[in-house]
Design a protein around this motif. Sequence first.
Motif, mmCIF file in Angstrom:
data_model
loop_
_atom_site.group_PDB
_atom_site.id
_atom_site.type_symbol
_atom_site.label_atom_id
_atom_site.label_comp_id
_atom_site.label_asym_id
_atom_site.label_seq_id
_atom_site.Cartn_x
_atom_site.Cartn_y
_atom_site.Cartn_z
ATOM 1 N N GLU A 1 7.013 6.989 -3.505
ATOM 2 C CA GLU A 1 5.938 6.861 -4.487
ATOM 3 C C GLU A 1 5.265 5.497 -4.370
ATOM 4 O O GLU A 1 5.928 4.462 -4.392
ATOM 5 N N ILE A 2 3.958 5.519 -4.219
ATOM 6 C CA ILE A 2 3.141 4.304 -4.211
ATOM 7 C C ILE A 2 2.195 4.407 -5.393
ATOM 8 O O ILE A 2 1.475 5.408 -5.519
ATOM 9 N N PRO A 3 2.178 3.427 -6.293
ATOM 10 C CA PRO A 3 1.259 3.483 -7.437
ATOM 11 C C PRO A 3 -0.157 3.781 -6.972
ATOM 12 O O PRO A 3 -0.632 3.245 -5.967
ATOM 13 N N ARG A 4 -0.831 4.649 -7.697
ATOM 14 C CA ARG A 4 -2.144 5.150 -7.279
ATOM 15 C C ARG A 4 -3.122 4.020 -6.944
ATOM 16 O O ARG A 4 -3.749 4.015 -5.887
ATOM 17 N N GLU A 5 -3.279 3.074 -7.847
ATOM 18 C CA GLU A 5 -4.232 1.993 -7.632
ATOM 19 C C GLU A 5 -3.847 1.141 -6.428
ATOM 20 O O GLU A 5 -4.709 0.672 -5.685
ATOM 21 N N HIS A 6 -2.540 0.958 -6.232
ATOM 22 C CA HIS A 6 -2.099 0.158 -5.093
ATOM 23 C C HIS A 6 -2.390 0.879 -3.780
ATOM 24 O O HIS A 6 -2.791 0.250 -2.788
ATOM 25 N N LYS A 7 -2.225 2.207 -3.755
ATOM 26 C CA LYS A 7 -2.536 2.960 -2.541
ATOM 27 C C LYS A 7 -4.013 2.808 -2.191
ATOM 28 O O LYS A 7 -4.375 2.623 -1.022
ATOM 29 N N LEU A 8 -4.881 2.876 -3.193
ATOM 30 C CA LEU A 8 -6.314 2.713 -2.947
ATOM 31 C C LEU A 8 -6.617 1.315 -2.419
ATOM 32 O O LEU A 8 -7.469 1.140 -1.532
ATOM 33 N N GLU A 9 -5.900 0.317 -2.929
ATOM 34 C CA GLU A 9 -6.078 -1.053 -2.430
ATOM 35 C C GLU A 9 -5.633 -1.158 -0.978
ATOM 36 O O GLU A 9 -6.274 -1.841 -0.161
ATOM 37 N N LEU A 10 -4.543 -0.486 -0.637
ATOM 38 C CA LEU A 10 -4.042 -0.509 0.738
ATOM 39 C C LEU A 10 -5.036 0.159 1.687
ATOM 40 O O LEU A 10 -5.267 -0.325 2.797
ATOM 41 N N ILE A 11 -5.624 1.271 1.252
ATOM 42 C CA ILE A 11 -6.624 1.951 2.080
ATOM 43 C C ILE A 11 -7.795 1.015 2.351
ATOM 44 O O ILE A 11 -8.257 0.867 3.495
ATOM 45 N N ALA A 12 -8.285 0.352 1.285
ATOM 46 C CA ALA A 12 -9.417 -0.572 1.434
ATOM 47 C C ALA A 12 -9.057 -1.732 2.347
ATOM 48 O O ALA A 12 -9.871 -2.162 3.183
ATOM 49 N N ASP A 13 -7.835 -2.232 2.222
ATOM 50 C CA ASP A 13 -7.395 -3.365 3.035
ATOM 51 C C ASP A 13 -7.322 -2.990 4.513
ATOM 52 O O ASP A 13 -7.876 -3.680 5.383
ATOM 53 N N PHE A 14 -6.657 -1.874 4.834
ATOM 54 C CA PHE A 14 -6.514 -1.467 6.231
ATOM 55 C C PHE A 14 -7.847 -1.036 6.826
ATOM 56 O O PHE A 14 -8.069 -1.179 8.034
ATOM 57 N N ALA A 15 -8.755 -0.516 5.984
ATOM 58 C CA ALA A 15 -10.048 -0.055 6.482
ATOM 59 C C ALA A 15 -10.904 -1.193 7.022
ATOM 60 O O ALA A 15 -11.871 -0.953 7.747
ATOM 61 N N ARG A 16 -10.544 -2.433 6.697
ATOM 62 C CA ARG A 16 -11.293 -3.573 7.238
ATOM 63 C C ARG A 16 -11.067 -3.734 8.741
ATOM 64 O O ARG A 16 -11.920 -4.269 9.450
ATOM 65 N N ASP A 17 -9.912 -3.296 9.211
ATOM 66 C CA ASP A 17 -9.548 -3.498 10.619
ATOM 67 C C ASP A 17 -9.316 -2.215 11.400
ATOM 68 O O ASP A 17 -9.278 -2.244 12.638
ATOM 69 N N PHE A 18 -9.112 -1.101 10.696
ATOM 70 C CA PHE A 18 -8.768 0.155 11.359
ATOM 71 C C PHE A 18 -9.544 1.311 10.735
ATOM 72 O O PHE A 18 -10.043 1.206 9.619
ATOM 73 N N THR A 19 -9.614 2.402 11.465
ATOM 74 C CA THR A 19 -10.122 3.652 10.904
ATOM 75 C C THR A 19 -8.960 4.315 10.176
ATOM 76 O O THR A 19 -7.932 4.611 10.791
ATOM 77 N N VAL A 20 -9.124 4.538 8.881
ATOM 78 C CA VAL A 20 -8.019 5.014 8.053
ATOM 79 C C VAL A 20 -8.086 6.522 7.831
ATOM 80 O O VAL A 20 -9.126 7.059 7.439
ATOM 81 N N LEU A 21 -6.971 7.180 8.105
ATOM 82 C CA LEU A 21 -6.766 8.551 7.662
ATOM 83 C C LEU A 21 -5.731 8.477 6.549
ATOM 84 O O LEU A 21 -4.602 8.024 6.782
ATOM 85 N N SER A 22 -6.108 8.847 5.346
ATOM 86 C CA SER A 22 -5.143 8.847 4.258
ATOM 87 C C SER A 22 -4.630 10.267 4.049
ATOM 88 O O SER A 22 -5.254 11.238 4.507
ATOM 89 N N GLU A 23 -3.503 10.372 3.386
ATOM 90 C CA GLU A 23 -2.906 11.687 3.180
ATOM 91 C C GLU A 23 -2.514 11.822 1.724
ATOM 92 O O GLU A 23 -1.937 10.903 1.139
ATOM 93 N N VAL A 24 -2.810 12.968 1.136
ATOM 94 C CA VAL A 24 -2.435 13.234 -0.251
ATOM 95 C C VAL A 24 -1.487 14.426 -0.297
ATOM 96 O O VAL A 24 -1.528 15.298 0.567
ATOM 97 N N GLY A 25 -0.630 14.438 -1.323
ATOM 98 C CA GLY A 25 0.331 15.515 -1.476
ATOM 99 C C GLY A 25 1.734 15.063 -1.154
ATOM 100 O O GLY A 25 1.953 13.951 -0.676
ATOM 101 N N SER A 26 2.688 15.928 -1.421
ATOM 102 C CA SER A 26 4.100 15.593 -1.250
ATOM 103 C C SER A 26 4.758 16.496 -0.221
ATOM 104 O O SER A 26 4.389 17.663 -0.060
#
Length: 248
Positions: A116-141
């Motif tokens: 489990e990653i807190p929702r807001e923190h996951k969005l921050e991580l996506i934004a952070d990595f998107a500065r240097d990489f093309t991000v594919l995020s995944e939702v669901g369990s």
Amino acid sequence: MPAFNAGFLDLPQRPGKPRTEGLTHVIDKGLNLRDIEGMFDTGGQFVDIVKLGWGTSYVTNNLEKKIALYRSFETPVVCGGTLFEAVYGRGRLDEFKQWLRDQRFSHVEISDGTIEIPREHKLELIADFARDFTVLSEVGSKDADIVYAPYQWVEWIKQELAAGAWKVITEGREGGTAGIYRPTGEMRTVFEAPTKESQAWFVKEFGPNVNLGNIPPDEVIPLETLRLGLRGDTLKEVLLDGDRTTSS
């Protein structure tokens, strides 16, 4: 790469590579270099991106050669989201970023299907990595006992795209029994499609140019036949417009 030649059958239009829709996202569970060459020799025009499943990239010999081979076929490679979750859980995000750079990855997957990653923190991580990489995020369990309402999937997908994700993958696990699938394999809704049944469902529901992921290497060409109506599962819906008979 040019679009597939419709030939005398007048097949559905499929865009050439690089595509923005109708993507086939392949899972590599440990292919050797000869296997990769074989896949591209027979079906390379249909492979858009390759995921090195789970944490396989971390234990694969000659990883640089493998990535270089995929690059020679103008096909991006991404590590499985489970590796990201292991990195996150161990608190090694900075080291992970440097490792991605050292290995010359251009894409990264960010998921929270196991931990489990807190929702807001996951969005921050996506934004952070998107500065240097093309991000594919995944939702669901990956847990078959966890069920999310459709509106939650839609909300999360929109949030992650807004945060900087290039594509959002709906968790379907490679066995087709968790995430967007019920334990029996019955569809819940949309996008990873590791089985023929799920692939056919998506093609019939959304058309030949639906984006599908977790495709086994030996299913690349079979999937393309589903997209084009060259397999019984989709022949009527895709190629014959629902008709049971052809015109004379």
